[in-house]
Design a protein around this motif. Structure first.
Motif, PDB file in Angstrom:
ATOM      1  N   THR A   1       0.851  -1.182   0.000  1.00 11.99           N
ATOM      2  CA  THR A   1       0.000   0.000   0.000  1.00 11.99           C
ATOM      3  C   THR A   1       0.890   1.236   0.000  1.00 11.99           C
ATOM      4  O   THR A   1       1.812   1.329   0.814  1.00 11.99           O
ATOM      5  N   VAL A   2       0.631   2.162  -0.904  1.00 12.99           N
ATOM      6  CA  VAL A   2       1.375   3.419  -0.974  1.00 12.99           C
ATOM      7  C   VAL A   2       0.448   4.541  -0.529  1.00 12.99           C
ATOM      8  O   VAL A   2      -0.553   4.827  -1.191  1.00 12.99           O
ATOM      9  N   LEU A   3       0.774   5.159   0.606  1.00 14.26           N
ATOM     10  CA  LEU A   3      -0.007   6.284   1.124  1.00 14.26           C
ATOM     11  C   LEU A   3       0.643   7.588   0.678  1.00 14.26           C
ATOM     12  O   LEU A   3       1.844   7.786   0.869  1.00 14.26           O
ATOM     13  N   ARG A   4      -0.148   8.492   0.104  1.00 15.20           N
ATOM     14  CA  ARG A   4       0.381   9.784  -0.322  1.00 15.20           C
ATOM     15  C   ARG A   4      -0.486  10.899   0.272  1.00 15.20           C
ATOM     16  O   ARG A   4      -1.636  11.103  -0.149  1.00 15.20           O
ATOM     17  N   PRO A   5       0.023  11.634   1.239  1.00 13.36           N
ATOM     18  CA  PRO A   5      -0.716  12.796   1.749  1.00 13.36           C
ATOM     19  C   PRO A   5      -0.663  13.916   0.721  1.00 13.36           C
ATOM     20  O   PRO A   5       0.400  14.198   0.148  1.00 13.36           O
ATOM     21  N   ILE A   6      -1.784  14.535   0.451  1.00 15.21           N
ATOM     22  CA  ILE A   6      -1.840  15.598  -0.549  1.00 15.21           C
ATOM     23  C   ILE A   6      -2.425  16.856   0.071  1.00 15.21           C
ATOM     24  O   ILE A   6      -3.341  16.794   0.906  1.00 15.21           O
ATOM     25  N   CYS A   7      -1.887  17.997  -0.351  1.00 17.11           N
ATOM     26  CA  CYS A   7      -2.351  19.282   0.159  1.00 17.11           C
ATOM     27  C   CYS A   7      -1.837  20.370  -0.762  1.00 17.11           C
ATOM     28  O   CYS A   7      -0.641  20.640  -0.816  1.00 17.11           O
TER      29      CYS A   7
ATOM     30  N   ILE B   1      -3.321   5.057  -1.988  1.00 13.40           N
ATOM     31  CA  ILE B   1      -4.326   5.732  -1.173  1.00 13.40           C
ATOM     32  C   ILE B   1      -3.892   7.185  -1.006  1.00 13.40           C
ATOM     33  O   ILE B   1      -2.837   7.455  -0.422  1.00 13.40           O
ATOM     34  N   PHE B   2      -4.690   8.087  -1.541  1.00 11.04           N
ATOM     35  CA  PHE B   2      -4.411   9.522  -1.425  1.00 11.04           C
ATOM     36  C   PHE B   2      -5.191  10.057  -0.222  1.00 11.04           C
ATOM     37  O   PHE B   2      -6.399   9.833  -0.101  1.00 11.04           O
ATOM     38  N   CYS B   3      -4.491  10.765   0.643  1.00 19.35           N
ATOM     39  CA  CYS B   3      -5.088  11.276   1.866  1.00 19.35           C
ATOM     40  C   CYS B   3      -5.156  12.797   1.796  1.00 19.35           C
ATOM     41  O   CYS B   3      -4.128  13.463   1.645  1.00 19.35           O
ATOM     42  N   CYS B   4      -6.349  13.333   1.910  1.00 18.69           N
ATOM     43  CA  CYS B   4      -6.549  14.775   1.799  1.00 18.69           C
ATOM     44  C   CYS B   4      -7.411  15.243   2.970  1.00 18.69           C
ATOM     45  O   CYS B   4      -8.395  14.584   3.327  1.00 18.69           O
ATOM     46  N   ALA B   5      -7.044  16.365   3.563  1.00 17.20           N
ATOM     47  CA  ALA B   5      -7.788  16.854   4.720  1.00 17.20           C
ATOM     48  C   ALA B   5      -9.153  17.408   4.326  1.00 17.20           C
ATOM     49  O   ALA B   5     -10.144  17.200   5.025  1.00 17.20           O
ATOM     50  N   ASN B   6      -9.210  18.122   3.174  1.00 18.68           N
ATOM     51  CA  ASN B   6     -10.426  18.844   2.817  1.00 18.68           C
ATOM     52  C   ASN B   6     -10.896  18.484   1.411  1.00 18.68           C
ATOM     53  O   ASN B   6     -10.088  18.384   0.476  1.00 18.68           O
ATOM     54  N   THR B   7     -12.192  18.352   1.248  1.00 16.22           N
ATOM     55  CA  THR B   7     -12.751  18.010  -0.062  1.00 16.22           C
ATOM     56  C   THR B   7     -12.552  19.135  -1.074  1.00 16.22           C
ATOM     57  O   THR B   7     -12.562  18.897  -2.276  1.00 16.22           O
TER      58      THR B   7
END
Length: 384
Positions: free
Chosen positions: A46-52, A76-82
């Protein structure tokens, strides 16, 4: 007076020797070795990528994650806000690569003062596989990205990392950032690993899930203001080692301003000072300025003119840096030596300023070194 002059010369000789030793280690560890074929028994990852937000090369770096030459992985892209401006880009890439298993999760965990970690927590719990990579959105992944990470794994490894290597700089200030990232910071990280003191680097971290779960799970990384510092301590407490990948991965820089370079380096310096103060203190002597000043002071003791000795030392110091940069195929231009010199002149000021403040800004978030994890606010379930 003569004894002080000889002490200065001995310090200079020791500093130059350590510099050459560290350069040799980096040359051996970072020289290109050719693309790797997929592993015969490749474990699922699993590759997690935080995006902002959107950086200049955001599409290039995020697209690279969809083009890995690896048989079984999920993104899996992780984003705080839609409403984040990067969201349409991620959705476009997911639609363009339907054969790659990918998810986009929203939500922010407030149990940690580290916004990046708070963004990643939901992805960790959603990960399907035993092996998990945390990779920043501005990491440029080569097709054999995962193979390179697994190639360096050993029985005593608890974490595989890669320092960022600056590439695609535009303008002199981006070249200055290359001077910091490449032949200075990456060189010292590989040297530390070479003597058994590997430090985690949050740009890329490959975890065996069970190792982190044994330490309390991903929330254990909230013990420090920086998740990579916490990762280093978690791994060492388990009697394991942090290792660095051979041939570190690139980070496209594009345009940089002098203020951006200073702010980034100051942020990292303050984090190092707060999390590993015993190792940060000697950083004052890690550039060329202290040994060159010592050489100028002690030149008479060895019967040489200060001008000749300084010229010879500069040629040796920066010539070896050029050899490393060329051997590793990192960015090298006619103005690189000027960037190296300016970096070394800036280093003492960075070191001093690291002790004078306890806060910094990261992607619009004001962070304080005194922050501690607060009450858990999970923000779950995450939105997909």
């Amino acid at each position: 007076m003569v004894m002080l002059e000889w002490a200065a010369i001995l310090f200079c000789a020791a500093a130059v020797s350590i510099h050459l030793f560290s350069t040799l280690i980096a040359i051996v560890r970072c020289r290109p070795s050719g693309a790797l074929a997929p592993l015969r028994s490749a474990p699922a990852v699993t590759v997690l990528r935080p995006i902002c937000g959107l950086d200049q090369y955001e599409e290039l770096t995020l697209r690279s994650g969809f083009e890995l030459n690896y048989p079984h992985y999920e993104l899996i892209f992780c984003c705080a806000n839609t409403g984040d401006p990067v969201v349409p880009l991620v959705r476009k890439l997911m639609a363009a690569y339907p054969h790659i298993e990918a998810k986009l999760l929203f939500g922010e965990d407030k149990s940690t003062p580290n916004p990046k970690l708070g963004n990643l927590i939901k992805g960790w719990y959603a990960a399907s596989h035993h092996w998990i990579v945390m990779a920043d959105s501005n990491v440029l992944m080569p097709p054999d990205y995962l193979q390179r990470l697994f190639r360096g794994w050993r029985a005593d490894t608890g974490l595989m990392c890669s320092p960022p290597v600056g590439c695609m700089p535009q303008g002199f200030w981006a070249q200055l950032e290359c001077a910091f990232l490449n032949s200075y910071q990456a060189r010292w990280q590989y040297t530390a690993e070479g003597v058994g003191l590997g430090f985690a680097q949050g740009k890329t971290m490959l975890w065996r899930r069970a190792d982190l779960e044994k330490a309390g799970g991903i929330r254990a990384l909230a013990a420090e203001i920086a998740e990579d510092a916490a990762s280093t301590k978690v791994v060492r407490q388990q009697g394991l080692r942090v290792r660095l990948v051979r041939e570190p991965f690139g980070q496209p820089l594009g345009w940089r301003t002098a203020r951006q370079v200073w702010d980034r380096q100051l942020r990292w310096a303050r984090l190092r000072r707060a999390t590993f103060p015993a190792f940060f203190i000697p950083e004052l002597f890690s550039g060329s300025v202290p040994p060159l000043l010592a050489a100028a002071y002690g030149a008479d003791a060895v019967g040489l003119s200060a001008e000749w000795l300084l010229a010879a030392l500069c040629a040796l110091w920066y010539g070896s840096e050029a050899v490393l940069t060329k051997a590793a195929r990192w960015h090298l231009s006619a103005t690189s030596p000027l960037a190296w010199v300016l970096r070394d002149l800036v280093l003492p000021g960075l070191w001093i300023n690291a002790w004078l403040g306890r806060s910094f800004s990261w992607r619009g978030n004001e962070m304080h070194l005194d922050d501690t994890p607060g009450e858990i606010e999970t923000g779950y379930p995450p939105k997909v």
